[in-house]
Design a protein around this motif. Structure first.
Motif, PDB file in Angstrom:
ATOM      1  N   PRO A  34     -49.342 -52.139  20.643  1.00 33.04           N
ATOM      2  CA  PRO A  34     -48.552 -53.019  21.212  1.00 33.04           C
ATOM      3  C   PRO A  34     -48.603 -53.099  22.679  1.00 33.04           C
ATOM      4  CG  PRO A  34     -48.188 -50.733  20.258  1.00 33.04           C
ATOM      5  CD  PRO A  34     -49.483 -51.317  19.731  1.00 33.04           C
ATOM      6  N   ASP A  35     -47.378 -53.703  23.072  1.00 29.47           N
ATOM      7  CA  ASP A  35     -48.348 -53.734  25.073  1.00 29.47           C
ATOM      8  C   ASP A  35     -47.452 -53.491  25.606  1.00 29.47           C
ATOM      9  OD1 ASP A  35     -46.213 -55.147  23.328  1.00 29.47           O
ATOM     10  OD2 ASP A  35     -46.088 -56.572  25.600  1.00 29.47           O
ATOM     11  N   ASN A  36     -48.378 -51.772  26.014  1.00 26.77           N
ATOM     12  CA  ASN A  36     -47.435 -50.979  26.793  1.00 26.77           C
ATOM     13  C   ASN A  36     -48.127 -51.333  28.234  1.00 26.77           C
ATOM     14  OD1 ASN A  36     -49.732 -49.548  27.094  1.00 26.77           O
ATOM     15  ND2 ASN A  36     -49.333 -48.464  25.159  1.00 26.77           N
ATOM     16  N   GLU A  37     -48.967 -52.359  29.147  1.00 28.57           N
ATOM     17  CA  GLU A  37     -48.953 -51.959  29.999  1.00 28.57           C
ATOM     18  C   GLU A  37     -49.134 -53.730  31.364  1.00 28.57           C
ATOM     19  OE1 GLU A  37     -52.667 -49.026  30.367  1.00 28.57           O
ATOM     20  OE2 GLU A  37     -53.639 -50.288  28.656  1.00 28.57           O
ATOM     21  N   THR A  38     -49.527 -53.595  32.172  1.00 27.51           N
ATOM     22  CA  THR A  38     -49.751 -54.946  32.753  1.00 27.51           C
ATOM     23  C   THR A  38     -50.716 -54.670  34.036  1.00 27.51           C
ATOM     24  OG1 THR A  38     -47.864 -54.509  33.955  1.00 27.51           O
ATOM     25  CG2 THR A  38     -47.345 -55.721  31.871  1.00 27.51           C
ATOM     26  N   ASP A  71     -51.630 -56.620  29.089  1.00 26.58           N
ATOM     27  CA  ASP A  71     -52.073 -55.401  28.621  1.00 26.58           C
ATOM     28  C   ASP A  71     -53.523 -55.270  28.558  1.00 26.58           C
ATOM     29  OD1 ASP A  71     -53.171 -53.580  26.991  1.00 26.58           O
ATOM     30  OD2 ASP A  71     -51.827 -52.748  26.731  1.00 26.58           O
ATOM     31  N   GLN A  86     -47.143 -59.312  27.533  1.00 22.23           N
ATOM     32  CA  GLN A  86     -46.950 -58.386  28.440  1.00 22.23           C
ATOM     33  C   GLN A  86     -45.705 -58.095  28.249  1.00 22.23           C
ATOM     34  OE1 GLN A  86     -44.302 -60.863  31.438  1.00 22.23           O
ATOM     35  NE2 GLN A  86     -46.920 -60.806  32.647  1.00 22.23           N
ATOM     36  N   PRO A  87     -45.127 -56.896  28.286  1.00 16.75           N
ATOM     37  CA  PRO A  87     -43.946 -55.576  27.905  1.00 16.75           C
ATOM     38  C   PRO A  87     -42.872 -56.343  29.203  1.00 16.75           C
ATOM     39  CG  PRO A  87     -45.970 -54.452  28.859  1.00 16.75           C
ATOM     40  CD  PRO A  87     -46.345 -56.408  29.392  1.00 16.75           C
ATOM     41  N   GLY A  88     -41.721 -56.359  28.314  1.00 15.61           N
ATOM     42  CA  GLY A  88     -40.462 -56.761  28.692  1.00 15.61           C
ATOM     43  C   GLY A  88     -40.212 -58.123  28.004  1.00 15.61           C
ATOM     44  N   GLU A 131     -46.387 -60.640  23.520  1.00 10.40           N
ATOM     45  CA  GLU A 131     -47.752 -60.196  22.597  1.00 10.40           C
ATOM     46  C   GLU A 131     -48.300 -59.050  23.790  1.00 10.40           C
ATOM     47  OE1 GLU A 131     -47.899 -60.582  17.897  1.00 10.40           O
ATOM     48  OE2 GLU A 131     -48.421 -62.305  18.965  1.00 10.40           O
TER      49      GLU A 131
END
Length: 196
Positions: A113-117, A98, A173-175, A171
């Motif tokens: 929050p990390d919510n994209e890549t 993110d 990368q999502p997932g 923190e």
């Protein structure tokens, strides 16, 4: 904006912080630099390996596996606190994450929050893989936690960064869930105390 330190300075920084360091093969020139840039660097990323056994863990992190060539980090932090250097330069550890998190790391502010890549983390982070099954049950010995603290602090000290420059893969990368078994908040507190 910081250029990565040389391999020799990296080794010296870790030793100066009091770490026991093992140099694995051609670690100084083992990298993925042909796939993109390494630098400018902005922080340190902590991972767990989902492996058991130091020798097998070090070999995996050095060589990688089908679909993800090594090195998978710069240093492997073993259960006994030894840091095994397996690569230097661009490494396959952070992946895409993110850009808002990267901006927060650069500014040393609280992480969103990390919510994209949408950003290549392999360009911007030093990476330490830590030997652990990552199931929340496998213990983190004091020697290993101390070594994670020292390794991250060594890099931060060299670059003049604070503890806010150290993040977990979860923190970024999502997932992702690593590292699991301690909190990054507690680790950053330890690093902050050490940097004082």
């Amino acid at each position: 904006m910081a250029s990565p330190m040389s391999a020799a300075k990296f080794l010296d920084a870790l030793k100066d912080e009091g770490l026991t360091v093992v140099q694995v093969g051609d670690w100084r020139t083992h990298n993925r630099d042909s796939k993109g840039p390494w630098g400018p660097v902005h922080g340190v990323m902590i991972h767990h390996t989902v492996t058991r056994g130091t020798d097998a863990t070090v070999a995996l992190c050095r060589d990688g596996y089908e679909g993800l060539p090594g090195p998978l980090c710069h240093g492997v932090v073993a259960k006994d606190g030894t840091v095994h250097l397996v690569g230097y330069g661009r490494a396959n550890h952070a992946g895409s994450g993110d850009d808002d998190v990267l901006r927060a790391v650069i500014a040393e502010k609280a992480l969103p929050p990390d919510n994209e890549t949408n950003t290549d983390g392999n360009t911007h982070f030093y990476g330490f893989e830590c030997e652990n099954l990552g199931d929340g049950k496998d213990p983190w010995p004091d020697a290993q936690l101390d070594a994670i603290e020292k390794a991250a602090a060594a890099v931060c000290r060299h670059h003049g960064w604070g503890a806010a420059s150290v993040i977990g893969h979860l923190e970024w990368q999502p997932g992702k869930v690593d590292p699991r078994g301690f909190t990054m908040k507690s680790m950053r507190s330890r690093i902050e105390e050490r940097l004082k």
